[in-house]
Design a protein around this motif. Sequence first.
Motif, PDB file in Angstrom:
ATOM      1  N   TYR A   9       2.112  -2.049  -2.234  1.00 36.33           N
ATOM      2  CA  TYR A   9       2.017  -0.650  -1.824  1.00 36.33           C
ATOM      3  C   TYR A   9       3.310  -0.182  -1.160  1.00 36.33           C
ATOM      4  CZ  TYR A   9      -2.969   0.201  -2.680  1.00 36.33           C
ATOM      5  OH  TYR A   9      -4.183   0.424  -3.255  1.00 36.33           O
ATOM      6  N   LEU A  13       5.516   3.333  -1.712  1.00 38.73           N
ATOM      7  CA  LEU A  13       5.796   4.263  -0.626  1.00 38.73           C
ATOM      8  C   LEU A  13       7.288   4.528  -0.506  1.00 38.73           C
ATOM      9  CD1 LEU A  13       4.716   5.846   1.863  1.00 38.73           C
ATOM     10  CD2 LEU A  13       5.192   3.793   3.196  1.00 38.73           C
ATOM     11  N   GLU A  69       2.601   3.167   5.843  1.00 39.36           N
ATOM     12  CA  GLU A  69       1.424   2.978   4.985  1.00 39.36           C
ATOM     13  C   GLU A  69       0.568   1.875   5.570  1.00 39.36           C
ATOM     14  OE1 GLU A  69      -1.082   0.826   2.470  1.00 39.36           O
ATOM     15  OE2 GLU A  69       0.928   0.049   2.827  1.00 39.36           O
ATOM     16  N   LEU A 101      -0.087   6.854   6.063  1.00 40.76           N
ATOM     17  CA  LEU A 101      -0.720   7.125   4.782  1.00 40.76           C
ATOM     18  C   LEU A 101      -1.710   6.008   4.467  1.00 40.76           C
ATOM     19  CD1 LEU A 101       2.479   8.152   2.789  1.00 40.76           C
ATOM     20  CD2 LEU A 101       1.013   9.556   4.244  1.00 40.76           C
ATOM     21  N   THR A 102      -2.953   6.370   4.178  1.00 39.94           N
ATOM     22  CA  THR A 102      -4.006   5.395   3.905  1.00 39.94           C
ATOM     23  C   THR A 102      -4.600   5.676   2.527  1.00 39.94           C
ATOM     24  OG1 THR A 102      -4.557   5.164   6.249  1.00 39.94           O
ATOM     25  CG2 THR A 102      -6.241   4.506   4.674  1.00 39.94           C
TER      26      THR A 102
END
Length: 292
Positions: A9, A13, A69, A101-102
């Motif tokens: 992830y 990002l 993130e 950010l999730t």
Amino acid sequence: MKKIHHNNYDLVLKEAFSLFHNKSLDFLGLDLPPIVSFMETEIAEVETTDDMMDLNFLLQDGSILHLEEETHLSIGDLIRFAHYDLRLYKRYKKRIHTVVLTPSDGLPGTKVLDTGNLQYSVLQIVFQDRDGDSLLEEIQSALGRGEPVNELEMIFLPLMKSAESAGTLLRKTIELEKNLPDESLRNKVRELTLILSNRIVDKTILDELWEELQMLKVIKYAEEKGIEKGIEKGIEKGMEKGIEKGIMKGKEEGTIEVAKNLLSLGMDADFVMKATGLDLPTIRSLEKLTRQ
């Protein structure tokens, strides 16, 4: 066929917001001054650590946007982010906006750490709270009208709420991304979309889409190396046999060049047959030539 690893992830990002940082505030729905430039993410301290923050941006009013993130936001995360921000403030003495950010499984709203003598808060954005179906329709309509779109919305779209399954929404997003007008960004956006969807989509679907994307990229590379050369040969022959026949011959030779380039890249015969339309005996003959 070799596949790109798609399990990070943080990669998405940093890559996505680096590529499209000028569109990030609109995508996140943040009412902040425009981004002016990137800022350092590693501020080491002898007495602490040299952990790296995810992304920092300098905003037009001189304040800083700090993006992180985190799938499951915990007290420990808030302590870590607060420490990052104190380092940032110590270095620059500027106001800091920290946004987490999730992808999913989080609660929207502001998260607060209160130690009694210190209050620290971040804004958490949960993508699964956003309407992915409506956004998909909006982007489709905009592309159909030839209007610009926000590529960040497409990359994160499969994480959003939908009446469809995660796999179906991902397929629709990948298909829609084929229509992006900027060819240099098109495959990059699709790659980042697939990486981000790794935790929510069945591996079989991901592998299938990766294969399709890699096939397109490999064929594009082979075409660049082969088609131009083949058509040049055909036009030369066309001076003797007629331009139209020469160009047709050039296209045939271009296809042969594409096949040879694919074989030289290590692609198997079935893949090359699918990519070029040539029959197996021709492919086998070309394999022998590429080994010589």
